[in-house]
Design a protein around this motif. Structure first.
Motif, PDB file in Angstrom:
ATOM      1  N   MET A 179       0.850  -1.189   0.000  1.00  0.00           N
ATOM      2  CA  MET A 179       0.000   0.000   0.000  1.00  0.00           C
ATOM      3  C   MET A 179       0.888   1.242   0.000  1.00  0.00           C
ATOM      4  O   MET A 179       1.863   1.301   0.726  1.00  0.00           O
ATOM      5  CB  MET A 179      -0.864   0.041   1.267  1.00  0.00           C
ATOM      6  CG  MET A 179      -1.682  -1.213   1.502  1.00  0.00           C
ATOM      7  SD  MET A 179      -2.870  -1.562   0.209  1.00  0.00           S
ATOM      8  CE  MET A 179      -3.938  -0.150   0.332  1.00  0.00           C
ATOM      9  N   PRO A 180       0.545   2.258  -0.795  1.00  0.00           N
ATOM     10  CA  PRO A 180       1.335   3.484  -0.736  1.00  0.00           C
ATOM     11  C   PRO A 180       1.115   4.143   0.629  1.00  0.00           C
ATOM     12  O   PRO A 180      -0.003   4.185   1.126  1.00  0.00           O
ATOM     13  CB  PRO A 180       0.744   4.356  -1.856  1.00  0.00           C
ATOM     14  CG  PRO A 180      -0.526   3.710  -2.272  1.00  0.00           C
ATOM     15  CD  PRO A 180      -0.593   2.346  -1.697  1.00  0.00           C
ATOM     16  N   ARG A 181       2.201   4.581   1.251  1.00  0.00           N
ATOM     17  CA  ARG A 181       2.021   5.287   2.516  1.00  0.00           C
ATOM     18  C   ARG A 181       2.138   6.767   2.209  1.00  0.00           C
ATOM     19  O   ARG A 181       3.216   7.249   1.884  1.00  0.00           O
ATOM     20  CB  ARG A 181       3.087   4.834   3.528  1.00  0.00           C
ATOM     21  CG  ARG A 181       2.638   3.536   4.214  1.00  0.00           C
ATOM     22  CD  ARG A 181       3.729   2.902   5.025  1.00  0.00           C
ATOM     23  NE  ARG A 181       4.644   2.167   4.166  1.00  0.00           N
ATOM     24  CZ  ARG A 181       5.675   1.462   4.634  1.00  0.00           C
ATOM     25  NH1 ARG A 181       5.927   1.425   5.928  1.00  0.00           N
ATOM     26  NH2 ARG A 181       6.459   0.802   3.817  1.00  0.00           N
ATOM     27  N   ARG A 215       5.094   9.671   2.802  1.00  0.00           N
ATOM     28  CA  ARG A 215       6.331   9.062   3.268  1.00  0.00           C
ATOM     29  C   ARG A 215       7.212   8.793   2.059  1.00  0.00           C
ATOM     30  O   ARG A 215       6.812   8.104   1.121  1.00  0.00           O
ATOM     31  CB  ARG A 215       6.021   7.755   3.992  1.00  0.00           C
ATOM     32  CG  ARG A 215       7.259   7.063   4.527  1.00  0.00           C
ATOM     33  CD  ARG A 215       6.880   5.901   5.434  1.00  0.00           C
ATOM     34  NE  ARG A 215       8.066   5.195   5.881  1.00  0.00           N
ATOM     35  CZ  ARG A 215       8.718   4.303   5.144  1.00  0.00           C
ATOM     36  NH1 ARG A 215       8.283   3.998   3.949  1.00  0.00           N
ATOM     37  NH2 ARG A 215       9.810   3.715   5.626  1.00  0.00           N
ATOM     38  N   PRO A 274      10.086   6.854   0.404  1.00  0.00           N
ATOM     39  CA  PRO A 274      10.812   5.617   0.708  1.00  0.00           C
ATOM     40  C   PRO A 274      12.312   5.889   0.842  1.00  0.00           C
ATOM     41  O   PRO A 274      12.868   6.643   0.051  1.00  0.00           O
ATOM     42  CB  PRO A 274      10.548   4.730  -0.514  1.00  0.00           C
ATOM     43  CG  PRO A 274       9.426   5.368  -1.248  1.00  0.00           C
ATOM     44  CD  PRO A 274       9.421   6.809  -0.888  1.00  0.00           C
ATOM     45  N   VAL A 302      18.965  -1.297   7.399  1.00  0.00           N
ATOM     46  CA  VAL A 302      17.809  -1.581   6.547  1.00  0.00           C
ATOM     47  C   VAL A 302      16.550  -1.649   7.407  1.00  0.00           C
ATOM     48  O   VAL A 302      15.516  -1.048   7.101  1.00  0.00           O
ATOM     49  CB  VAL A 302      18.029  -2.913   5.773  1.00  0.00           C
ATOM     50  CG1 VAL A 302      16.707  -3.469   5.249  1.00  0.00           C
ATOM     51  CG2 VAL A 302      19.015  -2.706   4.630  1.00  0.00           C
ATOM     52  N   ALA A 303      16.672  -2.367   8.544  1.00  0.00           N
ATOM     53  CA  ALA A 303      15.515  -2.516   9.429  1.00  0.00           C
ATOM     54  C   ALA A 303      15.140  -1.186  10.072  1.00  0.00           C
ATOM     55  O   ALA A 303      13.968  -0.821  10.155  1.00  0.00           O
ATOM     56  CB  ALA A 303      15.806  -3.569  10.496  1.00  0.00           C
ATOM     57  N   VAL A 346      12.874  -0.762   1.794  1.00  0.00           N
ATOM     58  CA  VAL A 346      12.365  -1.921   1.060  1.00  0.00           C
ATOM     59  C   VAL A 346      13.278  -2.149  -0.132  1.00  0.00           C
ATOM     60  O   VAL A 346      13.292  -1.364  -1.062  1.00  0.00           O
ATOM     61  CB  VAL A 346      10.917  -1.696   0.577  1.00  0.00           C
ATOM     62  CG1 VAL A 346      10.433  -2.920  -0.194  1.00  0.00           C
ATOM     63  CG2 VAL A 346      10.008  -1.418   1.754  1.00  0.00           C
ATOM     64  N   PRO A 347      14.087  -3.206  -0.068  1.00  0.00           N
ATOM     65  CA  PRO A 347      15.037  -3.418  -1.166  1.00  0.00           C
ATOM     66  C   PRO A 347      14.269  -3.592  -2.463  1.00  0.00           C
ATOM     67  O   PRO A 347      13.221  -4.237  -2.497  1.00  0.00           O
ATOM     68  CB  PRO A 347      15.757  -4.715  -0.776  1.00  0.00           C
ATOM     69  CG  PRO A 347      15.463  -4.925   0.673  1.00  0.00           C
ATOM     70  CD  PRO A 347      14.141  -4.273   0.930  1.00  0.00           C
ATOM     71  N   ASN A 348      14.805  -3.043  -3.476  1.00  0.00           N
ATOM     72  CA  ASN A 348      14.165  -2.972  -4.758  1.00  0.00           C
ATOM     73  C   ASN A 348      14.599  -4.173  -5.586  1.00  0.00           C
ATOM     74  O   ASN A 348      15.736  -4.249  -6.030  1.00  0.00           O
ATOM     75  CB  ASN A 348      14.634  -1.658  -5.376  1.00  0.00           C
ATOM     76  CG  ASN A 348      13.962  -1.375  -6.665  1.00  0.00           C
ATOM     77  OD1 ASN A 348      13.742  -2.281  -7.442  1.00  0.00           O
ATOM     78  ND2 ASN A 348      13.636  -0.123  -6.873  1.00  0.00           N
ATOM     79  N   SER A 349      13.688  -5.102  -5.776  1.00  0.00           N
ATOM     80  CA  SER A 349      14.111  -6.336  -6.431  1.00  0.00           C
ATOM     81  C   SER A 349      14.560  -6.077  -7.857  1.00  0.00           C
ATOM     82  O   SER A 349      15.410  -6.777  -8.370  1.00  0.00           O
ATOM     83  CB  SER A 349      13.000  -7.377  -6.395  1.00  0.00           C
ATOM     84  OG  SER A 349      11.831  -6.851  -6.969  1.00  0.00           O
ATOM     85  N   ALA A 350      14.011  -5.049  -8.469  1.00  0.00           N
ATOM     86  CA  ALA A 350      14.417  -4.764  -9.839  1.00  0.00           C
ATOM     87  C   ALA A 350      15.829  -4.197  -9.891  1.00  0.00           C
ATOM     88  O   ALA A 350      16.550  -4.405 -10.854  1.00  0.00           O
ATOM     89  CB  ALA A 350      13.458  -3.780 -10.490  1.00  0.00           C
ATOM     90  N   TYR A 379       1.865 -12.943 -10.218  1.00  0.00           N
ATOM     91  CA  TYR A 379       3.157 -13.131  -9.542  1.00  0.00           C
ATOM     92  C   TYR A 379       4.206 -13.646 -10.524  1.00  0.00           C
ATOM     93  O   TYR A 379       5.332 -13.162 -10.551  1.00  0.00           O
ATOM     94  CB  TYR A 379       3.025 -14.077  -8.341  1.00  0.00           C
ATOM     95  CG  TYR A 379       4.186 -13.897  -7.389  1.00  0.00           C
ATOM     96  CD1 TYR A 379       4.228 -12.799  -6.525  1.00  0.00           C
ATOM     97  CD2 TYR A 379       5.251 -14.776  -7.389  1.00  0.00           C
ATOM     98  CE1 TYR A 379       5.302 -12.594  -5.676  1.00  0.00           C
ATOM     99  CE2 TYR A 379       6.333 -14.585  -6.536  1.00  0.00           C
ATOM    100  CZ  TYR A 379       6.354 -13.500  -5.682  1.00  0.00           C
ATOM    101  OH  TYR A 379       7.430 -13.297  -4.857  1.00  0.00           O
ATOM    102  N   GLY A 423       5.413 -10.989 -12.751  1.00  0.00           N
ATOM    103  CA  GLY A 423       5.878  -9.797 -12.043  1.00  0.00           C
ATOM    104  C   GLY A 423       7.375  -9.708 -11.846  1.00  0.00           C
ATOM    105  O   GLY A 423       7.845  -8.819 -11.132  1.00  0.00           O
TER     106      GLY A 423
END
Lengths: 343, 343
Positions: free
Chosen positions: A1-3, A6, A8, A47-48, A53-57, A121, A124
Motif C-alpha cells: 500500500m502506498p504510505r 512518506r 521511501p 535496513v531494518a 524496502v530493497p528494490n528487487s528490480a 506473480y 511480475g
C-alpha cells in the motif's frame, strides 16, 4: 500500500546510516557473497531501522535473476499433501535447485480464482522460471507461462502440440504407455482373462497414456465398458471404482489401477468384500511409492523414479536459464514393473 | 544471467508493439483490474514476442506490494508432507490470504545451507510479509525476519523475549499448557497412577509447554525419569519412545503423547507387544487431526483447530500490512480434550 507523505528511504540513506559504501549495501541487499558478516549485520540493522524496502528490480537489472523458481501444482492441497508422488517430486526439484543456490517457491491452486493471482506473480519478475505439473487438458497455466515469457518446464507430457515452427514445450515424463503394457502383459502371463482398468482423470496425459497402454497390451481398440471404471488418482476414488467394477457381472479377475493410491483403495474394497488378493482378483498399481511396498498384500506396481524425475525437471529449467549445460529437449524415463504379492 | 549484447525491451516497446498506451501495458503487467480481456491478451502476446521481463520494482514503487506472502516451515519436507498438521495450517493460511487476493508461497528448509538463500529472497522485495512456523530455539529465521524489516507472524509462541521497549513478536498459538493439563487430569480421573509422557523436541515451545502442563497436573516440579521419553513429533519417534518406556520397570499404565502422530506410533508399539489399549495402557494424543479418529482404537486427544489457527496467522499478517482491521496482538486459542476409546 502506498504510505502517503512518506518518501521511501534510498540505498544511499542506508549506506549513510550504516557508515558503509553504497556498493556494500547493494551487495548485502542483492545477496552477493563476499561481504564480511559484521558488515552484513550492520547493513541489515540499518535496513531494518530505516524501513528500507530493497528494490528487487535494482538487483534484477544487474543480474537478471531473482534466484527463485516457482513450482505450480494444479491440484488442491488435499491431493498434494495426501499423495507421496508430490513430496517425492518436490524433494528432487528442491535438491537440484539448491545445488545451484536457487530457491523453490511452492504455489498451490485451490480454485480457478487463484489463476489470475498466480499469473500476476509469475509475470511480475519475482521468479526466474517455473515448473508446472499435474496439468489438465483445459488448464490455463501453459498459456499463462507462454504469455509471460517465463522459462517453463512441465511435469508430464503436455496435452497440446506446439504450433508449426515453434519449439515444443520442455517436459519430463515416464513412458506411461509402456509401463501400462508391462503391467497388463504380466497379468495376461499369470493367466488372467478379465483384466479391468481403473483410470486417472482422462484429461491428464499420464492417465490417458496408461489407458492406451492397457488397450494395446490387450489388442483392443476400445475398452470393454464392464471392465473400465474412472478414478481420480485418490485412494477414495480407487475404492469407489473397485466397488463399481465388482457390481458388474461377470466381475474382473484382475485390476490395473492408474496409480498406487487408487490401487490401495481397490485393495480396501476387495478386503471389505471378503475377496482374496491375488487368488480372486490380482491388483497392479503405478508409481511404486513407499505405500506400495507396505500395503497388504504388498503391491505389484510400475516403478517410476519420481524423485529423479523432479531432479530432471529442475535440471532442464536450469539449462534453459543458462545455469547448467546439456541438451534442451523433453526427457522420457523408462518404466519398470516391480512384482510383489498382489499378483 | 545478463545476456551480453542484448538490450532488454522497455515498457514503451511493448506498448508500441501492442498498439496500446504505456498505461495499459503497465496495468496489465501490474495486474491492475479493469483492463478488457482482449487488450490484456494483446499486451500479453507482445510481452511474449519481445521477451519483455516485467520489472517488479516498477510495480512495487507504485503499490509497495508484491501481492505475495512467504510461508517458511523450518522442517524437512519429509515432516511437512507426513504430518497433516502442516496441510491444515496451510489450508487455513491460503484460504484467508486468497480472500485478500494475496498469493501464498511455500518455502521449505531442507538444511542449514538453505537459510542464506531464503534470507536473500525474503530481503529482496519479492514478498510483502512472512509467516514462519515450527521454529526451534536456535533458529536464525526470526533474526533474519527482523533484520529484513519484513512484517512477520509466527506459528507457535516464539521462544525468545522481546527486548525492553520493543514490541513483542506477533504469533498464534494454542494454550498448550492447559491442553496438557486437561489430558493428564482426565487420565488421573480414570484412576491411572503411572502416567508417562512422550515429548516433542523440547527446543520448541509447543513441546516444552505441553511438558509443563503435564507436570503441573501431576503436581511435580520435575518429570520422573522412568516416565519420560523424548520423541520428535513423528510416528516413528513415538514408536521408539513407547518401546523405551515399556523397557523400564514398573511400566506405565497411561501415556500422554505430545502429538497425534507420536500417539499413533505408541499405539503400534503397544499392539506389537500384545498390550491392550486402554485396559493395560491408556493413550492420549494432541492435535485431533484426522488420523486420531481413524486410529485403532480411536484416540483420546486434545483438539486444537489447526486450520483456524492458520487463518488467524494470515489475518494477523494482513492487519500488519494494513489490509485488514483489528488488534495487533498475539492470539492464543483454547485447547479442548476430546475423549475417545483409547482411555
Amino acid at each position: 500500500m502506498p504510505r502517503p507523505g512518506r518518501v521511501p528511504p534510498t540505498l544511499e540513506a542506508v549506506a549513510a546510516h550504516a557508515g558503509v559504501s553504497r556498493a556494500t549495501v547493494s551487495r548485502v541487499v542483492n545477496g552477493t557473497p563476499g561481504v564480511r558478516p559484521e558488515l552484513r549485520e550492520r547493513v541489515r540493522r540499518s535496513v531494518a531501522a530505516l524501513g528500507y524496502v530493497p528494490n528487487s528490480a535494482a538487483r534484477s537489472l544487474v543480474t537478471r535473476r531473482t534466484g527463485a523458481v516457482a513450482v505450480v501444482i494444479a491440484e488442491p492441497d488435499t491431493r498434494v499433501f495426501a499423495d507421496p508422488f508430490f513430496a517425492q517430486q518436490l524433494r528432487g526439484i528442491g535438491h537440484r535447485l539448491a545445488a545451484e543456490d536457487t530457491q523453490l517457491l511452492l504455489m498451490l491452486l485451490e480454485g480457478r480464482d487463484d489463476y489470475d493471482r498466480i499469473d500476476r506473480y509469475l509475470s511480475g519478475g519475482h521468479v526466474d522460471g517455473a515448473l508446472m505439473f499435474s496439468l489438465h487438458a483445459d488448464d490455463p497455466l501453459p498459456a499463462m507461462a507462454a504469455a509471460s515469457g517465463l522459462p517453463t518446464v512441465f511435469g508430464g507430457r503436455p496435452g497440446w502440440a506446439a504450433a508449426a515452427g515453434e519449439p515444443g514445450p520442455l517436459y519430463v515424463d515416464t513412458d506411461n504407455r509402456d509401463g501400462a503394457r508391462q503391467a497388463v502383459r504380466h497379468l495376461l502371463a499369470g493367466g488372467r482373462r478379465r483384466i479391468a482398468v481403473i483410470t486417472g482423470p482422462l484429461d491428464q496425459t499420464s492417465a490417458a497414456d496408461r489407458l492406451d497402454g492397457y488397450l494395446e497390451a490387450l489388442g483392443l481398440a476400445e475398452p470393454e465398458p464392464a471392465l473400465l471404471a474412472r478414478g481420480d488418482f485418490t485412494a477414495a476414488g480407487g475404492e469407489r471404482a473397485m466397488a463399481e467394477l465388482l457390481a458388474r457381472s461377470p466381475g474382473p479377475d484382475a485390476v490395473f489401477a492408474g496409480n498406487d493410491l487408487m490401487a490401495s483403495g481397490a485393495l480396501r474394497t476387495l478386503r471389505a468384500r471378503g475377496l482374496r488378493v491375488p487368488e480372486d482378483v490380482a491388483v497392479v498399481g503405478y508409481d511404486d511409492l513407499e505405500p506400495a511396498a507396505w500395503s497388504d498384500p504388498p503391491l505389484t506396481t510400475v516403478r517410476q523414479d519420481v524423485r529423479h524425475m523432479g531432479e530432471l525437471m529442475a535440471e532442464l529449467l536450469l539449462r534453459r536459464l543458462g545455469l547448467a549445460e546439456g541438451p534442451l529437449a523433453p526427457v522420457v524415463t523408462p518404466a519398470r514393473l516391480v512384482v510383489r504379492a498382489s499378483t
